[in-house]
Design a protein around this motif. Structure first.
Motif, PDB file in Angstrom:
ATOM      1  N   LEU A   7      10.815  -5.743   4.119  1.00 52.35           N
ATOM      2  CA  LEU A   7      10.572  -4.644   3.183  1.00 52.35           C
ATOM      3  C   LEU A   7       9.897  -5.119   1.895  1.00 52.35           C
ATOM      4  N   MET A   8       9.691  -6.410   1.768  1.00 47.42           N
ATOM      5  CA  MET A   8       9.132  -6.966   0.540  1.00 47.42           C
ATOM      6  C   MET A   8       7.657  -6.581   0.375  1.00 47.42           C
ATOM      7  N   PRO A   9       7.161  -6.501  -0.877  1.00 51.79           N
ATOM      8  CA  PRO A   9       5.735  -6.242  -1.130  1.00 51.79           C
ATOM      9  C   PRO A   9       4.898  -7.490  -0.933  1.00 51.79           C
ATOM     10  N   ILE A  10       3.603  -7.362  -1.185  1.00 53.00           N
ATOM     11  CA  ILE A  10       2.648  -8.437  -0.907  1.00 53.00           C
ATOM     12  C   ILE A  10       2.929  -9.680  -1.743  1.00 53.00           C
ATOM     13  N   GLN A  11       3.512  -9.508  -2.935  1.00 56.11           N
ATOM     14  CA  GLN A  11       3.782 -10.671  -3.778  1.00 56.11           C
ATOM     15  C   GLN A  11       4.758 -11.631  -3.105  1.00 56.11           C
ATOM     16  N   VAL A  51       0.842  -1.204   0.000  1.00 49.22           N
ATOM     17  CA  VAL A  51       0.000   0.000   0.000  1.00 49.22           C
ATOM     18  C   VAL A  51       0.876   1.253   0.000  1.00 49.22           C
ATOM     19  N   LEU A  52       1.934   1.243   0.799  1.00 51.49           N
ATOM     20  CA  LEU A  52       2.841   2.389   0.865  1.00 51.49           C
ATOM     21  C   LEU A  52       3.571   2.591  -0.460  1.00 51.49           C
ATOM     22  N   TYR A  53       4.116   1.515  -1.017  1.00 52.33           N
ATOM     23  CA  TYR A  53       4.851   1.623  -2.274  1.00 52.33           C
ATOM     24  C   TYR A  53       3.935   2.053  -3.416  1.00 52.33           C
ATOM     25  N   THR A  54       2.786   1.410  -3.535  1.00 58.09           N
ATOM     26  CA  THR A  54       1.880   1.707  -4.641  1.00 58.09           C
ATOM     27  C   THR A  54       1.327   3.126  -4.542  1.00 58.09           C
ATOM     28  N   GLY A  55       0.892   3.523  -3.340  1.00 56.04           N
ATOM     29  CA  GLY A  55       0.363   4.874  -3.179  1.00 56.04           C
ATOM     30  C   GLY A  55       1.391   5.942  -3.487  1.00 56.04           C
ATOM     31  N   SER A  56       2.614   5.760  -2.989  1.00 58.54           N
ATOM     32  CA  SER A  56       3.668   6.743  -3.252  1.00 58.54           C
ATOM     33  C   SER A  56       4.013   6.789  -4.738  1.00 58.54           C
ATOM     34  N   ALA A  57       4.090   5.625  -5.368  1.00 57.13           N
ATOM     35  CA  ALA A  57       4.438   5.586  -6.796  1.00 57.13           C
ATOM     36  C   ALA A  57       3.357   6.234  -7.649  1.00 57.13           C
ATOM     37  N   VAL A  58       2.100   5.955  -7.357  1.00 53.04           N
ATOM     38  CA  VAL A  58       1.002   6.528  -8.147  1.00 53.04           C
ATOM     39  C   VAL A  58       0.973   8.046  -8.005  1.00 53.04           C
ATOM     40  N   ILE A  59       1.152   8.550  -6.796  1.00 58.47           N
ATOM     41  CA  ILE A  59       1.166  10.004  -6.586  1.00 58.47           C
ATOM     42  C   ILE A  59       2.319  10.645  -7.358  1.00 58.47           C
ATOM     43  N   GLY A  60       3.505  10.049  -7.276  1.00 56.94           N
ATOM     44  CA  GLY A  60       4.645  10.592  -8.011  1.00 56.94           C
ATOM     45  C   GLY A  60       4.446  10.544  -9.516  1.00 56.94           C
ATOM     46  N   ILE A  61       3.897   9.443 -10.020  1.00 55.42           N
ATOM     47  CA  ILE A  61       3.664   9.314 -11.462  1.00 55.42           C
ATOM     48  C   ILE A  61       2.631  10.326 -11.936  1.00 55.42           C
ATOM     49  N   LEU A  62       1.549  10.506 -11.186  1.00 60.66           N
ATOM     50  CA  LEU A  62       0.526  11.462 -11.583  1.00 60.66           C
ATOM     51  C   LEU A  62       1.077  12.884 -11.611  1.00 60.66           C
ATOM     52  N   LEU A  63       1.890  13.222 -10.625  1.00 56.41           N
ATOM     53  CA  LEU A  63       2.437  14.575 -10.564  1.00 56.41           C
ATOM     54  C   LEU A  63       3.358  14.853 -11.745  1.00 56.41           C
ATOM     55  N   VAL A  64       4.316  13.953 -11.986  1.00 48.06           N
ATOM     56  CA  VAL A  64       5.304  14.182 -13.042  1.00 48.06           C
ATOM     57  C   VAL A  64       4.676  14.051 -14.427  1.00 48.06           C
ATOM     58  N   SER A  65       3.873  13.014 -14.646  1.00 48.04           N
ATOM     59  CA  SER A  65       3.316  12.777 -15.979  1.00 48.04           C
ATOM     60  C   SER A  65       2.302  13.843 -16.370  1.00 48.04           C
ATOM     61  N   SER A  66       1.544  14.375 -15.417  1.00 45.44           N
ATOM     62  CA  SER A  66       0.590  15.430 -15.753  1.00 45.44           C
ATOM     63  C   SER A  66       1.316  16.709 -16.164  1.00 45.44           C
ATOM     64  N   LEU A  67       2.368  17.065 -15.450  1.00 46.05           N
ATOM     65  CA  LEU A  67       3.144  18.250 -15.823  1.00 46.05           C
ATOM     66  C   LEU A  67       3.842  18.049 -17.165  1.00 46.05           C
ATOM     67  N   ALA A  68       4.460  16.881 -17.350  1.00 49.97           N
ATOM     68  CA  ALA A  68       5.160  16.619 -18.612  1.00 49.97           C
ATOM     69  C   ALA A  68       4.180  16.523 -19.774  1.00 49.97           C
ATOM     70  N   GLY A  69       3.048  15.872 -19.556  1.00 53.46           N
ATOM     71  CA  GLY A  69       2.054  15.763 -20.618  1.00 53.46           C
ATOM     72  C   GLY A  69       1.480  17.112 -21.011  1.00 53.46           C
ATOM     73  N   ASN A 120      18.270  -1.702  -0.802  1.00 49.26           N
ATOM     74  CA  ASN A 120      17.579  -2.173   0.405  1.00 49.26           C
ATOM     75  C   ASN A 120      16.906  -1.002   1.121  1.00 49.26           C
ATOM     76  N   ASN A 121      16.347  -0.095   0.306  1.00 46.75           N
ATOM     77  CA  ASN A 121      15.733   1.114   0.834  1.00 46.75           C
ATOM     78  C   ASN A 121      14.398   1.330   0.120  1.00 46.75           C
ATOM     79  N   PRO A 122      13.297   1.536   0.858  1.00 44.86           N
ATOM     80  CA  PRO A 122      12.004   1.760   0.196  1.00 44.86           C
ATOM     81  C   PRO A 122      12.007   2.969  -0.733  1.00 44.86           C
ATOM     82  N   VAL A 123      12.797   3.997  -0.425  1.00 42.54           N
ATOM     83  CA  VAL A 123      12.841   5.186  -1.276  1.00 42.54           C
ATOM     84  C   VAL A 123      13.357   4.828  -2.670  1.00 42.54           C
ATOM     85  N   GLY A 124      14.424   4.028  -2.731  1.00 42.34           N
ATOM     86  CA  GLY A 124      14.955   3.617  -4.024  1.00 42.34           C
ATOM     87  C   GLY A 124      13.958   2.788  -4.814  1.00 42.34           C
TER      88      GLY A 124
END
Length: 299
Positions: free
Chosen positions: A246-250, A98-116, A160-164
């Motif tokens: 630190l692994m995801p649900i998979q 949930v943390l990884y997916t939410g952070s990634a989606v927010i970052g993608i929406l922010l960057v892709s909307s500005l770039a688009g 071995n870092n969630p940020v990366g």
């Protein structure tokens, strides 16, 4: 008086009789709708059958599941979900995803909307080359970039870092999302932007207050596509993370894939738990997509 009688006679002359021509087309339209709805219903059942089979198998014992006698469980084993949650430590993995997916989606929406928006509305040197680079990056398979990405994260001390890991998810989703947002912004009328500019609004204010609210269908589509991709990602996490916590649900699902002690019914229960957030997220985004498409850009 004579004019009224003439109007009634004209109305009676155009009214179809018992075997009139109006009823035939109506029945044909009804039959077409029934056939279409029937076909869509069959397609929906085919699409939902794997989910129904998964739900049924998650409530069966291993013996009943392997015997494959009936789709409905004879004695529902609700304890399978408890075992999957406790034995597989799904709470930790679910929180991570949930943390990884939410952070990634927010970052993608922010960057892709500005770039688009920049690609759709702004004129700058190298615009065509930049679009070509985005298309070229999309052709490269994700596993082919693992080594370069891993070496880059090592140099940044982000292994071995969630940020990366979140940064990798964001950069992987930006190319496709940028093109989706660009195509959506191109289809929007310039009249709204020109009206806002006449009122004294700057480019960023126009983007944030005028264009972005109209881009909900595009944002929802990007959120669904990239959210599903980030939620199901596992290979990069396996390469990047050394700490199992630190692994995801998979990663939690692989705890029940041992050949020595098969637990297919527990695996199905764990899989059912893992898709619940995805289904909720998809239904929420789908509602926004339908609402955004149904509403026009100009009220």
């Amino acid at each position: 008086m004579s004019s009224r009688m003439t109007e009634r006679a004209d109305a009676m002359s155009v009214t179809p009789g018992p075997a009139g021509t109006a009823e035939g087309p109506r029945r044909a339209v009804r039959l077409d709708k029934v056939g279409l709805y029937g076909l869509l219903g069959v397609a929906a059942l085919i699409a939902l059958f794997p989910l129904l089979w998964m739900l049924s198998g998650s409530l069966q014992s291993l013996t009943e599941l392997l015997s494959n006698k009936s789709l409905l469980p004879a004695d529902p084993q609700w304890g399978n979900y408890v075992t999957a949650w406790v034995q597989g430590e799904l709470g930790v993995y679910l929180r991570n995803s949930v943390l990884y997916t939410g952070s990634a989606v927010i970052g993608i929406l922010l960057v892709s909307s500005l770039a688009g928006y920049a690609l759709a509305r702004l004129d700058f040197a190298g615009k065509g080359a930049f679009t070509f680079v985005i298309l070229a990056v999309m052709i490269i398979p994700a596993p082919a970039m693992f080594l370069a990405q891993y070496k880059l994260l090592i140099s940044l001390n982000l292994t071995n870092n969630p940020v990366g890991y979140v940064l990798i998810l964001i950069t992987s989703g930006i190319p496709m999302s940028t093109l989706i947002m660009r195509s959506f912004f191109v289809s929007q009328p310039r009249a709204l932007e020109e009206a806002a500019a006449l009122d004294g609004a700057g480019p960023l204010r126009i983007f944030w207050n005028v264009i972005l609210p109209l881009a909900r269908p595009g944002l929802a589509a990007v959120a669904v596509i990239q959210g599903l991709g980030a939620w199901n990602e596992y290979l990069m996490a396996l390469v990047l993370f050394e700490d199992n916590s630190l692994m995801p649900i998979q990663r939690g699902l692989t705890a029940f894939t041992s050949a020595e002690t098969p637990q297919q019914q527990i695996l199905l229960a764990a899989t059912t738990i893992s898709i619940v957030p995805v289904v909720i997220f998809y239904l929420m985004a789908q509602r926004h997509i339908v609402k955004g498409i149904g509403a026009g850009a100009i009220k």
